[in-house]
Design an enzyme around this catalytic site. Structure first.
Site, PDB file in Angstrom:
ATOM      1  N   CYS A 261      -2.583  -1.842   9.214  1.00  0.00           N
ATOM      2  CA  CYS A 261      -3.010  -1.091   8.028  1.00  0.00           C
ATOM      3  C   CYS A 261      -3.930   0.104   8.265  1.00  0.00           C
ATOM      4  CB  CYS A 261      -3.686  -2.041   7.040  1.00  0.00           C
ATOM      5  SG  CYS A 261      -2.514  -3.204   6.327  1.00  0.00           S
TER       6      CYS A 261
ATOM      7  N   THR B  20       0.857  -1.181   0.000  1.00  0.00           N
ATOM      8  CA  THR B  20       0.000   0.000   0.000  1.00  0.00           C
ATOM      9  C   THR B  20       0.894   1.231   0.000  1.00  0.00           C
ATOM     10  OG1 THR B  20      -1.605  -1.233   1.279  1.00  0.00           O
ATOM     11  CG2 THR B  20      -1.860   1.169   1.241  1.00  0.00           C
TER      12      THR B  20
ATOM     13  N   LEU C 104      -6.744  -8.293   0.946  1.00  0.00           N
ATOM     14  CA  LEU C 104      -7.037  -9.403   1.870  1.00  0.00           C
ATOM     15  C   LEU C 104      -7.107  -8.907   3.309  1.00  0.00           C
ATOM     16  CD1 LEU C 104      -4.377 -10.338   3.713  1.00  0.00           C
ATOM     17  CD2 LEU C 104      -3.616 -11.257   1.559  1.00  0.00           C
TER      18      LEU C 104
HETATM   19  P1  NAI Z   1       5.343  -7.656   6.473  1.00  0.00           P
HETATM   20  O1  NAI Z   1       6.166  -6.778   7.335  1.00  0.00           O
HETATM   21  O2  NAI Z   1       4.663  -8.840   7.035  1.00  0.00           O
HETATM   22  O3  NAI Z   1       6.232  -8.174   5.242  1.00  0.00           O
HETATM   23  C1  NAI Z   1       7.094  -7.363   4.502  1.00  0.00           C
HETATM   24  C2  NAI Z   1       8.351  -8.146   4.239  1.00  0.00           C
HETATM   25  O4  NAI Z   1       9.181  -7.421   3.312  1.00  0.00           O
HETATM   26  C3  NAI Z   1       9.224  -8.366   5.487  1.00  0.00           C
HETATM   27  O5  NAI Z   1       9.393  -9.753   5.689  1.00  0.00           O
HETATM   28  C4  NAI Z   1      10.550  -7.676   5.149  1.00  0.00           C
HETATM   29  O6  NAI Z   1      11.675  -8.353   5.659  1.00  0.00           O
HETATM   30  C5  NAI Z   1      10.524  -7.700   3.635  1.00  0.00           C
HETATM   31  N1  NAI Z   1      11.409  -6.693   3.019  1.00  0.00           N
HETATM   32  C6  NAI Z   1      11.533  -5.383   3.326  1.00  0.00           C
HETATM   33  N2  NAI Z   1      12.436  -4.800   2.507  1.00  0.00           N
HETATM   34  C7  NAI Z   1      12.877  -5.764   1.673  1.00  0.00           C
HETATM   35  C8  NAI Z   1      13.819  -5.773   0.599  1.00  0.00           C
HETATM   36  N3  NAI Z   1      14.460  -4.657   0.219  1.00  0.00           N
HETATM   37  N4  NAI Z   1      14.054  -6.947  -0.052  1.00  0.00           N
HETATM   38  C9  NAI Z   1      13.394  -8.079   0.323  1.00  0.00           C
HETATM   39  N5  NAI Z   1      12.477  -8.122   1.326  1.00  0.00           N
HETATM   40  C10 NAI Z   1      12.230  -6.979   1.991  1.00  0.00           C
HETATM   41  O7  NAI Z   1       4.288  -6.684   5.767  1.00  0.00           O
HETATM   42  P2  NAI Z   1       2.839  -7.081   5.188  1.00  0.00           P
HETATM   43  O8  NAI Z   1       1.843  -7.072   6.277  1.00  0.00           O
HETATM   44  O9  NAI Z   1       2.973  -8.269   4.300  1.00  0.00           O
HETATM   45  O10 NAI Z   1       2.538  -5.790   4.302  1.00  0.00           O
HETATM   46  C11 NAI Z   1       3.225  -5.547   3.083  1.00  0.00           C
HETATM   47  C12 NAI Z   1       2.507  -4.435   2.360  1.00  0.00           C
HETATM   48  O11 NAI Z   1       1.177  -4.835   2.032  1.00  0.00           O
HETATM   49  C13 NAI Z   1       2.363  -3.140   3.165  1.00  0.00           C
HETATM   50  O12 NAI Z   1       2.465  -2.055   2.285  1.00  0.00           O
HETATM   51  C14 NAI Z   1       0.941  -3.232   3.722  1.00  0.00           C
HETATM   52  O13 NAI Z   1       0.392  -1.953   3.941  1.00  0.00           O
HETATM   53  C15 NAI Z   1       0.219  -3.932   2.583  1.00  0.00           C
HETATM   54  N6  NAI Z   1      -0.959  -4.705   2.987  1.00  0.00           N
HETATM   55  C16 NAI Z   1      -0.950  -5.468   4.129  1.00  0.00           C
HETATM   56  C17 NAI Z   1      -2.077  -6.200   4.474  1.00  0.00           C
HETATM   57  C18 NAI Z   1      -2.100  -7.020   5.719  1.00  0.00           C
HETATM   58  O14 NAI Z   1      -3.180  -7.499   6.059  1.00  0.00           O
HETATM   59  N7  NAI Z   1      -0.998  -7.230   6.412  1.00  0.00           N
HETATM   60  C19 NAI Z   1      -3.276  -6.215   3.633  1.00  0.00           C
HETATM   61  C20 NAI Z   1      -3.153  -5.446   2.450  1.00  0.00           C
HETATM   62  C21 NAI Z   1      -2.035  -4.713   2.151  1.00  0.00           C
END
Ligand code: NAI
Length: 408
Positions: A269, A125, A156
Site C-alpha cells: 500500500c 484504495t 486496517l
Molecule cells: P488482494 O490482492 O489480497 O485481494 C484482492 C482480490 O480481488 C484478489 O483475490 C483477486 O483475485 C480479487 N479480484 C480481482 N478482480 C476481481 C473480480 N473482477 N471479481 C472478483 N474478484 C476479483 O488485495 P488486498 O490487499 O485485499 O487489497 C484490496 C484493496 O484494498 C486494494 O485497493 C488495497 O490498496 C486496499 N487496501 C489494502 C490493505 C492491506 O493491508 N492489504 C489495507 C487497506 C486497503
C-alpha cells in the site's frame, strides 16, 4: 451483503461483519477458485493473528465463500468491493497511477448481473473521483436500476487486522450529499454501528473520503522516511536514532508511533498510494506538491540501498560466498504478506554480489520461495532461525518481529 475480492481486506472485513452482525447473510466472492477453496478450510489463504478463529465463528452460518460472482451480485443489496488496485505498469501513468482494470471489470459485472437497485461500497484504495466514475458506468444500465456508490476506505494494518477491525480508530464513510446519497451513507453507518461507537463513525463527502485514504498512508510513510533520513545522519555524528526517536516521540504533538528506523517500508500500500497521490497532483499541475510526496518514496529506496551497502562495507567490501541470514522476509511482523517487502530488494542485491543468502521467517517462507523462484536452490530457506544463523557471517534483521514471537 456481498464482497467482491477475497484478499487481505475482503476476507477479514467480511468475517468481522458476519461475526458482529448475525442478522446479515455475508458472501465473499473471488475469481480465484484456489483462494475461495482455501477460505473454506482451516488453511486460510492469508495469515492474520486471530483470523481463523474469527472465520470459524460464522463460516457456514452467515458467512459464505464462492466463485459465483454473478449469483452473488444478483442476490445482494449491498456490495463491498475489495479488489486489488495495483500501480499501473504500462501506458499513461505507468509506475504511478492506479491500474483500475479489476475495478472496472467489477463495475461491468455488477451492471450485467444486477436485477435490483444496490448500494456499492468502495473498499479498495482508489484515485479521487473513482466513485463518481463508477456511478457513471453503472447508470448506463437500460434496466432502470439505481446504484448509489459510497466510499468506505479500509484503514486496517496487516498483522493487526482483526484488532483494527474490531476496535478501529475510525471508520470513514463518504457519500454524495443528495437525499439518496445520504440514505445510502446511513445504511452503511448502521452496519458498523452494530459494534463500533457512533463517535468513531466519521462521514464526509465522496472525494474527501477517497483522498483521506491516500493522505493517511502518505502521512504514515512520511514518518518512516523522516526517521530513516535521520538514521543516516545519526550514524555520521554518533547519535543513536532510537534515543532521538524516544526523545522526540515524547512530545505529544509528535507522538511516539511510527518512529522506528528500519530498512525501509514495504507492503502493497504505502508506495502505491503515495505514487497515486503524486500522480493525482501532477494531473492537476501541482508539480511541487507531487515532488514533495514523491521524495518520501525516494528516501525509502535510499534507505534500503544504504542497508545493503552497510552490510557490504562492514564485511570488507566483499560478501561473495558469505553466509548471510535474513531474519524476517514479510514486509512486517505477523503477516505472510511479502508484497513490496524490502527483503526482496535486499535479497536480490545480495544475490548480485553472490552471497549465500539464508531466509528465515515464521510465516512468509512460502511466499518468499515464490517471489524468489528464479534463484531456485541458490537460496536457502530455514524456518528455524537458529539453523539459519548457524555459521552465518552476518544476520540481517529485516522484519520487526518481537523476539519472542519470532521463535514460534
Ligand atoms: P488482494 O490482492 O489480497 O485481494 C484482492 C482480490 O480481488 C484478489 O483475490 C483477486 O483475485 C480479487 N479480484 C480481482 N478482480 C476481481 C473480480 N473482477 N471479481 C472478483 N474478484 C476479483 O488485495 P488486498 O490487499 O485485499 O487489497 C484490496 C484493496 O484494498 C486494494 O485497493 C488495497 O490498496 C486496499 N487496501 C489494502 C490493505 C492491506 O493491508 N492489504 C489495507 C487497506 C486497503
Amino acid at each position: 451483503l456481498l464482497c467482491i475480492g477475497a484478499g487481505y481486506v475482503g476476507g477479514p472485513t467480511m468475517a468481522m461483519i458476519a461475526h458482529k452482525c448475525p442478522q446479515y447473510k455475508v458472501t465473499v466472492v473471488d475469481v480465484m477458485p484456489a483462494k475461495i477453496a482455501a477460505w473454506q478450510t482451516d488453511d486460510l489463504p492469508i495469515y492474520e493473528p486471530g483470523l481463523l478463529d474469527l472465520v470459524k465463528t460464522c463460516r457456514g452460518k452467515n458467512l459464505f465463500f464462492s466463485t459465483d460472482v454473478d449469483k452473488g451480485i444478483k442476490e445482494s443489496e449491498i456490495i463491498f468491493i475489495s479488489v486489488n488496485t495495483p500501480t499501473k505498469t504500462f501506458g499513461e501513468g505507468a509506475g504511478k497511477s492506479a491500474d483500475l482494470q479489476y475495478w472496472e471489470k467489477t463495475a461491468r459485472d455488477i451492471l450485467r448481473a444486477s436485477k435490483s437497485d444496490k448500494i456499492i461500497v468502495e473498499r479498495s484504495t482508489l484515485p479521487v473521483k473513482t466513485a463518481i466514475a463508477m456511478e457513471r458506468i453503472l447508470s448506463l444500465n437500460e434496466k432502470g436500476l439505481k446504484f448509489e456508490v459510497v466510499s468506505n476506505p479500509e484503514f486496517l494494518a496487516e498483522g493487526t487486522a482483526i484488532r483494527d477491525l474490531e476496535k478501529p480508530d475510525r471508520v470513514l464513510i463518504g457519500s454524495k450529499e443528495t437525499k439518496s446519497g445520504l440514505e445510502a451513507r446511513k445504511e452503511i453507518v448502521d452496519i458498523y454501528a452494530n459494534w463500533i461507537p457512533r463517535d468513531r463513525l466519521i462521514t464526509s463527502n465522496l472525494m474527501s473520503s477517497e483522498l483521506s485514504k491516500l493522505a493517511a498512508n502518505s502521512f504514515l510513510a512520511q514518518r518512516i522516511s523522516s526517521i530513516n533520513s535521520l538514521s543516516a545522519l545519526c550514524e555520521k555524528v554518533d547519535a543513536d536514532v532510537n534515543e532521538v526517536a524516544r526523545a522526540i516521540g515524547k512530545d505529544s504533538r509528535i507522538g511516539d508511533k511510527f518512529l522506528k528506523a528500519s530498512v525501509g517500508f514495504g507492503g502493497s500500500c504505502f508506495k502505491k498510494d503515495i505514487l497515486n497521490l503524486t500522480y493525482l497532483c501532477e494531473t492537476f499541475g501541482l508539480y511541487e506538491i507531487a515532488a514533495y510526496w514523491e521524495s518520501i518514496v525516494k528516501m525509502n529506496d535510499y534507505q534500503t540501498n544504504r542497508f545493503v551497502q552497510t552490510i557490504t562495507k562492514a564485511m570488507f567490501n566483499t560478501i561473495t560466498n558469505k553466509r548471510i541470514a535474513l531474519f524476517g522476509f514479510a514486509f512486517k511482523a505477523n503477516t505472510s504478506d511479502t508484497r513490496e517487502t524490502s527483503a526482496l530488494y535486499v535479497t536480490r542485491k545480495l544475490m548480485m554480489e553472490k552471497a549465500h543468502v539464508v531466509i528465515s521467517d515464521p510465516k512468509a517462507i512460502k511466499n518468499a520461495k515464490n517471489d524468489l523462484k528464479e534463484y531456485g536452490n541458490d537460496i536457502e530457506y530455514q524456518e528455524d532461525p537458529y539453523k539459519a544463523a548457524k555459521d552465518a557471517h552476518a544476520i540481517a534483521i529485516i522484519t520487526e518481529y518481537e523476539k519472542t514471537s519470532f521463535y514460534f
